[in-house]
Design a protein around this motif. Sequence first.
Motif, PDB file in Angstrom:
ATOM      1  N   MET A 170      -0.652 -10.304   7.080  1.00  0.00           N
ATOM      2  CA  MET A 170      -0.074  -8.990   6.945  1.00  0.00           C
ATOM      3  C   MET A 170      -0.699  -8.309   5.730  1.00  0.00           C
ATOM      4  SD  MET A 170       3.907  -7.769   6.732  1.00  0.00           S
ATOM      5  CE  MET A 170       4.418  -8.972   5.571  1.00  0.00           C
ATOM      6  N   ARG A 171      -1.191  -7.108   5.942  1.00  0.00           N
ATOM      7  CA  ARG A 171      -1.742  -6.314   4.845  1.00  0.00           C
ATOM      8  C   ARG A 171      -0.660  -5.412   4.272  1.00  0.00           C
ATOM      9  NH1 ARG A 171      -6.767  -3.539   7.573  1.00  0.00           N
ATOM     10  NH2 ARG A 171      -5.889  -4.420   9.446  1.00  0.00           N
ATOM     11  N   ASN A 172      -0.836  -5.018   3.014  1.00  0.00           N
ATOM     12  CA  ASN A 172       0.111  -4.073   2.438  1.00  0.00           C
ATOM     13  C   ASN A 172      -0.592  -3.123   1.477  1.00  0.00           C
ATOM     14  OD1 ASN A 172       0.659  -4.754  -0.531  1.00  0.00           O
ATOM     15  ND2 ASN A 172       0.858  -6.771   0.427  1.00  0.00           N
ATOM     16  N   THR A 173       0.080  -2.003   1.247  1.00  0.00           N
ATOM     17  CA  THR A 173      -0.449  -0.975   0.356  1.00  0.00           C
ATOM     18  C   THR A 173       0.470  -0.768  -0.850  1.00  0.00           C
ATOM     19  OG1 THR A 173       0.663   0.779   1.596  1.00  0.00           O
ATOM     20  CG2 THR A 173      -1.606   0.247   2.251  1.00  0.00           C
ATOM     21  N   VAL A 174       1.162  -1.810  -1.245  1.00  0.00           N
ATOM     22  CA  VAL A 174       2.108  -1.708  -2.358  1.00  0.00           C
ATOM     23  C   VAL A 174       1.401  -1.231  -3.621  1.00  0.00           C
ATOM     24  CG1 VAL A 174       3.697  -2.962  -3.865  1.00  0.00           C
ATOM     25  CG2 VAL A 174       3.697  -3.408  -1.406  1.00  0.00           C
ATOM     26  N   LYS A 175       0.245  -1.802  -3.922  1.00  0.00           N
ATOM     27  CA  LYS A 175      -0.479  -1.419  -5.133  1.00  0.00           C
ATOM     28  C   LYS A 175      -0.863   0.063  -5.089  1.00  0.00           C
ATOM     29  CE  LYS A 175      -4.221  -2.950  -8.122  1.00  0.00           C
ATOM     30  NZ  LYS A 175      -5.227  -3.995  -8.345  1.00  0.00           N
ATOM     31  N   VAL A 176      -1.298   0.539  -3.927  1.00  0.00           N
ATOM     32  CA  VAL A 176      -1.680   1.942  -3.766  1.00  0.00           C
ATOM     33  C   VAL A 176      -0.464   2.850  -3.943  1.00  0.00           C
ATOM     34  CG1 VAL A 176      -2.549   3.659  -2.112  1.00  0.00           C
ATOM     35  CG2 VAL A 176      -3.620   1.405  -2.258  1.00  0.00           C
ATOM     36  N   GLU A 177       0.629   2.502  -3.277  1.00  0.00           N
ATOM     37  CA  GLU A 177       1.851   3.322  -3.379  1.00  0.00           C
ATOM     38  C   GLU A 177       2.381   3.322  -4.813  1.00  0.00           C
ATOM     39  OE1 GLU A 177       2.991   5.330  -1.117  1.00  0.00           O
ATOM     40  OE2 GLU A 177       1.648   4.641   0.454  1.00  0.00           O
ATOM     41  N   ARG A 178       2.299   2.187  -5.456  1.00  0.00           N
ATOM     42  CA  ARG A 178       2.748   2.078  -6.854  1.00  0.00           C
ATOM     43  C   ARG A 178       1.892   2.960  -7.752  1.00  0.00           C
ATOM     44  NH1 ARG A 178       1.058  -1.112 -10.716  1.00  0.00           N
ATOM     45  NH2 ARG A 178      -0.087  -2.583  -9.412  1.00  0.00           N
ATOM     46  N   ALA A 179       0.583   2.980  -7.519  1.00  0.00           N
ATOM     47  CA  ALA A 179      -0.328   3.808  -8.310  1.00  0.00           C
ATOM     48  C   ALA A 179      -0.045   5.293  -8.102  1.00  0.00           C
ATOM     49  CB  ALA A 179      -1.771   3.486  -7.956  1.00  0.00           C
ATOM     50  N   LYS A 180       0.288   5.671  -6.878  1.00  0.00           N
ATOM     51  CA  LYS A 180       0.624   7.076  -6.595  1.00  0.00           C
ATOM     52  C   LYS A 180       1.814   7.541  -7.424  1.00  0.00           C
ATOM     53  CE  LYS A 180      -0.840   7.189  -1.739  1.00  0.00           C
ATOM     54  NZ  LYS A 180      -0.320   7.311  -0.356  1.00  0.00           N
ATOM     55  N   LYS A 181       2.729   6.623  -7.694  1.00  0.00           N
ATOM     56  CA  LYS A 181       3.916   6.931  -8.495  1.00  0.00           C
ATOM     57  C   LYS A 181       3.699   6.651  -9.979  1.00  0.00           C
ATOM     58  CE  LYS A 181       6.823   7.882  -5.094  1.00  0.00           C
ATOM     59  NZ  LYS A 181       7.420   9.183  -4.909  1.00  0.00           N
ATOM     60  N   ASP A 182       2.482   6.226 -10.326  1.00  0.00           N
ATOM     61  CA  ASP A 182       2.118   5.907 -11.708  1.00  0.00           C
ATOM     62  C   ASP A 182       3.089   4.887 -12.316  1.00  0.00           C
ATOM     63  OD1 ASP A 182       0.413   6.147 -13.909  1.00  0.00           O
ATOM     64  OD2 ASP A 182       1.706   7.642 -14.864  1.00  0.00           O
ATOM     65  N   MET A 183       3.321   3.811 -11.565  1.00  0.00           N
ATOM     66  CA  MET A 183       4.240   2.754 -11.993  1.00  0.00           C
ATOM     67  C   MET A 183       3.484   1.469 -12.269  1.00  0.00           C
ATOM     68  SD  MET A 183       7.116   2.884  -9.063  1.00  0.00           S
ATOM     69  CE  MET A 183       8.710   3.021  -9.727  1.00  0.00           C
ATOM     70  N   THR A 184       3.958   0.735 -13.239  1.00  0.00           N
ATOM     71  CA  THR A 184       3.442  -0.610 -13.473  1.00  0.00           C
ATOM     72  C   THR A 184       4.167  -1.575 -12.540  1.00  0.00           C
ATOM     73  OG1 THR A 184       5.099  -1.159 -15.136  1.00  0.00           O
ATOM     74  CG2 THR A 184       3.065  -0.076 -15.920  1.00  0.00           C
ATOM     75  N   GLN A 185       3.639  -2.771 -12.439  1.00  0.00           N
ATOM     76  CA  GLN A 185       4.332  -3.803 -11.663  1.00  0.00           C
ATOM     77  C   GLN A 185       5.719  -4.042 -12.237  1.00  0.00           C
ATOM     78  OE1 GLN A 185       1.701  -7.210 -11.746  1.00  0.00           O
ATOM     79  NE2 GLN A 185       0.636  -6.545  -9.893  1.00  0.00           N
ATOM     80  N   ALA A 186       5.827  -4.064 -13.555  1.00  0.00           N
ATOM     81  CA  ALA A 186       7.117  -4.312 -14.206  1.00  0.00           C
ATOM     82  C   ALA A 186       8.119  -3.198 -13.904  1.00  0.00           C
ATOM     83  CB  ALA A 186       6.917  -4.457 -15.712  1.00  0.00           C
ATOM     84  N   GLN A 187       7.663  -1.960 -13.905  1.00  0.00           N
ATOM     85  CA  GLN A 187       8.563  -0.845 -13.608  1.00  0.00           C
ATOM     86  C   GLN A 187       9.070  -0.906 -12.174  1.00  0.00           C
ATOM     87  OE1 GLN A 187       5.771   2.205 -14.757  1.00  0.00           O
ATOM     88  NE2 GLN A 187       6.904   2.661 -16.641  1.00  0.00           N
ATOM     89  N   LEU A 188       8.177  -1.191 -11.238  1.00  0.00           N
ATOM     90  CA  LEU A 188       8.584  -1.316  -9.840  1.00  0.00           C
ATOM     91  C   LEU A 188       9.568  -2.462  -9.684  1.00  0.00           C
ATOM     92  CD1 LEU A 188       8.506  -0.716  -6.831  1.00  0.00           C
ATOM     93  CD2 LEU A 188       6.355  -2.019  -6.700  1.00  0.00           C
ATOM     94  N   ALA A 189       9.246  -3.580 -10.296  1.00  0.00           N
ATOM     95  CA  ALA A 189      10.118  -4.753 -10.202  1.00  0.00           C
ATOM     96  C   ALA A 189      11.520  -4.441 -10.703  1.00  0.00           C
ATOM     97  CB  ALA A 189       9.511  -5.908 -11.002  1.00  0.00           C
ATOM     98  N   GLU A 190      11.610  -3.756 -11.828  1.00  0.00           N
ATOM     99  CA  GLU A 190      12.918  -3.418 -12.394  1.00  0.00           C
ATOM    100  C   GLU A 190      13.706  -2.501 -11.459  1.00  0.00           C
ATOM    101  OE1 GLU A 190      14.723  -1.039 -16.214  1.00  0.00           O
ATOM    102  OE2 GLU A 190      12.866  -2.159 -16.486  1.00  0.00           O
ATOM    103  N   LYS A 191      13.025  -1.541 -10.864  1.00  0.00           N
ATOM    104  CA  LYS A 191      13.707  -0.574  -9.990  1.00  0.00           C
ATOM    105  C   LYS A 191      14.254  -1.209  -8.716  1.00  0.00           C
ATOM    106  CE  LYS A 191      11.317   3.582 -11.524  1.00  0.00           C
ATOM    107  NZ  LYS A 191      12.428   4.395 -11.969  1.00  0.00           N
ATOM    108  N   ILE A 192      13.595  -2.259  -8.230  1.00  0.00           N
ATOM    109  CA  ILE A 192      14.070  -2.872  -6.988  1.00  0.00           C
ATOM    110  C   ILE A 192      14.721  -4.240  -7.202  1.00  0.00           C
ATOM    111  CG2 ILE A 192      12.512  -1.552  -5.524  1.00  0.00           C
ATOM    112  CD1 ILE A 192      10.722  -4.000  -5.311  1.00  0.00           C
ATOM    113  N   GLY A 193      14.830  -4.672  -8.448  1.00  0.00           N
ATOM    114  CA  GLY A 193      15.598  -5.868  -8.760  1.00  0.00           C
ATOM    115  C   GLY A 193      14.920  -7.198  -8.525  1.00  0.00           C
TER     116      GLY A 193
END
Length: 66
Positions: A1-24
Amino acid sequence: MRNTVKVERAKKDMTQAQLAEKIGVSRQTIHAIETQDYFPSVVLALKMAKLFGVTVNDIFELEKAD
């Protein structure tokens, strides 16, 4: 399975840590999803899609081998 999480995260100018915090989850979980070492639960995929303002199918795509 492919994903575009990194691309979507970059569009929102978020770090991995910021995304992780927002979704728990941990930052390591986000890294594992982005590198395809871990496939998220349906609930986690839905949380990401909602946060990014896209559908789950926009983020995750099955490959022929799946």
